[in-house]
Design an enzyme around this catalytic site. Structure first.
Site, PDB file in Angstrom:
ATOM      1  N   GLY A   1     -89.417 -11.202 -46.077  1.00  0.00           N
ATOM      2  CA  GLY A   1     -90.657 -11.830 -45.647  1.00  0.00           C
ATOM      3  C   GLY A   1     -90.569 -13.336 -45.866  1.00  0.00           C
ATOM      4  O   GLY A   1     -90.121 -13.772 -46.925  1.00  0.00           O
TER       5      GLY A   1
ATOM      6  N   HIS B   1     -99.186  13.411 -89.957  1.00  0.00           N
ATOM      7  CA  HIS B   1     -98.054  13.513 -90.878  1.00  0.00           C
ATOM      8  C   HIS B   1     -97.223  14.737 -90.517  1.00  0.00           C
ATOM      9  O   HIS B   1     -97.784  15.800 -90.281  1.00  0.00           O
ATOM     10  CB  HIS B   1     -98.554  13.648 -92.311  1.00  0.00           C
ATOM     11  CG  HIS B   1     -97.428  13.866 -93.277  1.00  0.00           C
ATOM     12  ND1 HIS B   1     -96.619  12.829 -93.705  1.00  0.00           N
ATOM     13  CD2 HIS B   1     -96.967  15.002 -93.868  1.00  0.00           C
ATOM     14  CE1 HIS B   1     -95.709  13.319 -94.531  1.00  0.00           C
ATOM     15  NE2 HIS B   1     -95.884  14.631 -94.652  1.00  0.00           N
TER      16      HIS B   1
END
Ligand code: FAD
Length: 475
Positions: A122, A454
């Protein structure tokens, strides 16, 4: 016949394709022009990131990590592997498949969002009444018209002066991702993010890797304590890293590449390698845009000049991503793409440069957000530091990956988190919590009071936050 759109996006990398999708979501008629070609000459949406950057590098990092684990670490788990072998061609083919899945995914998203795609280059032709004319040169020539243009043409690897890439022996990121046999000796000029990731891939697969870095410090942008920890780990893995070097003549022969260089003490050295990866930065892609036709302002590096909102000097022309100032990161390009589309629609898109995360996907991974200790000291800001080593984290021990630490920096007076720096397992994922915290201007106490699962690596982040107040529980 010319085709009319509300917005034309030039470039289909993360900046461009995301801007195109967001603009389409906001009800605009959008065209995206991208010139990247796959090996068959067809389109390959996704730009550098998808084709020769983020995605393929992570695919090869993962494959090489598996190989390294199987060869070096499975035995610690009581798993013996005999006859371990490597098929680099298959590894590279898998990487290519991953790339194609991403190319196809973006093409699908364009269809879903009704973005019109044009494969080709482009370039600006001229300003027209209330907009711009853009020419597409490629398989099919087209003329497109739109009121607004977003330039997202990205960047390309910078070559050493007088040493062009041949992608056989002197490699950019492109060639480095297409090596089909493990080089015995690999040289790397530049120890930035891209260089270290590429070096890690081929070192894990068995190459003897030497890194030549001009700067006297290792990973200058990274918090010094974290960079030192990473340096120690990389040297232990066998990467030879030479800092403060000056690179001289580079000569190619049938046998390989000879690099003349001077070390930090000024002594002349020579490095003979089979392949040389040059990773010394990237240059913005503006050649071929025909910026002069419309008077689009570029800086001395060739980058498009934009303001903080990504507006160029031309009304209705915006630019985002690697082709403008700021960090060359895919997620920064994406954020700018979204913000520009929203501004075009009259909304208040924003990008917070203070909370853009950085990641280096080596092993150990390095990730950070916000400011380093050196930056805070330079700014005269009083801060407190909390660090927590992965050595004291149960999940890291179970993983067998205890290198590194989480380091949190918080304002001495207000306790606001000013930076988090991680070197260690899954740093790339752990940093997300810290980005969220900083985006909400959390204090270290906020993180310290949040329940973290945990055993998880994220407990190291919580413990680093506790350590800011000198009350880490597990160290
Ligand atoms: C090896 C490597 C690894 C990386 N890893 C990461 C990572 O892990 N995380 C991260 O955040 N970043 C990473 N990056 C950086 C990241 O790839 C870039 O920041 C990102 O791709 C920039 O996006 P962009 O849209 O601005 O440009 P690009 O992705 O470069 O896309 C630009 C597109 O525009 C096209 N184009 C250029 N000019 C024209 C024209 N005139 N007409 C039509 N099309 C044109 C190009 O062909 C390209 O397809 C990596 C880069 C490399 C090289």
């Amino acid at each position: 016949m010319s085709k009319q759109f509300d917005v034309i996006v030039i470039g289909g990398g993360p900046g461009g394709y995301i801007a195109a999708i967001r603009a389409a979501q906001l009800g605009m008629q959008v065209a995206c022009v991208d010139e990247w070609k796959n090996s068959k000459g067809g389109p390959a949406l996704g730009g550098t990131c998808t084709n020769v950057g983020c995605i393929p590098s992570k695919a090869l990092l993962q494959s090489s990590e598996h190989f390294d684990q199987a060869g070096q670490h499975f035995a610690e788990h009581g798993i013996s592997v005999s006859g371990l072998s490597l098929d680099v061609t298959k590894m590279v083919a898998r990487k290519d498949t991953v790339v194609k899945q991403n190319n196809d995914g973006i093409a699908y998203l364009f269809k879903k969002n009704k973005v019109s795609f044009f494969h080709g280059r482009g370039s600006f032709v001229k300003a027209i009444d209330g907009g711009y004319e853009i020419k597409v040169s490629g398989a099919a020539e087209e003329t497109l018209l739109a009121k607004q243009v977003i330039v997202a043409t990205g960047s390309s690897a910078r070559a050493l002066p007088g040493t062009p890439f041949d992608e056989e022996m002197i490699l950019s990121n492109d060639g480095a991702l297409r090596i089909t046999a493990v080089p015995k000796k690999l040289g790397l000029i530049g120890s930035g993010v891209i260089g270290l990731e590429m070096g890690s891939v081929w070192r894990r697969l068995g190459a003897e890797v030497t890194v030549l870095e001009a700067l006297p410090v290792f990973l200058g942008a990274v918090d010094e304590q974290i960079a030192k920890e990473a340096h120690k780990a990389f040297v232990k893995q066998g990467l030879k890293i030479e800092l403060g070097v000056s690179v001289g003549d580079i000569k190619k022969s049938k046998k390989g590449v000879n690099v003349a260089w001077t070390n930090a003490k000024g002594e002349t050295q020579a490095l003979d390698v089979d392949k040389l990866i040059v990773s010394i930065g990237r240059v913005p892609n503006t050649v071929g845009l025909n910026a002069e036709a419309v008077g689009l302002q570029l800086d001395e590096r060739g980058a498009i000049v934009v303001d903080e909102q990504c507006r160029t000097n031309l009304a209705g022309v915006w630019a985002v991503g690697d082709v403008v100032r700021g960090p060359m990161l895919a997620h920064k390009a994406e954020e700018e793409g979204v913000a520009v589309a929203e501004r075009m629609a009259g909304q208040h898109g924003h990008v917070n440069f203070n909370t853009i995360p950085w990641v280096i996907y080596t092993n150990p991974e390095i990730a950070w957000v916000g400011q380093t200790e050196a930056q805070l000291t330079d700014a005269g800001r009083a801060y407190r530091v909390g660090t927590f080593p992965f050595l004291a984290n149960g999940r890291a021990r179970a993983l067998g990956d205890t290198t590194g630490m989480v380091k949190m920096l918080a304002d001495s007076a207000t306790d606001e988190i000013l930076g988090v720096h991680i070197v260690g397992p899954m740093a790339s994922e752990l940093i997300a919590e810290c980005v969220v915290a900083m985006e909400f201007r959390a204090s270290s106490e906020d993180i310290a009071r949040i329940c973290h699962a945990h055993p998880s690596l994220s407990e190291a982040t919580k413990e680093a936050a506790l350590a800011v107040d000198k009350r880490a529980l597990n160290f």
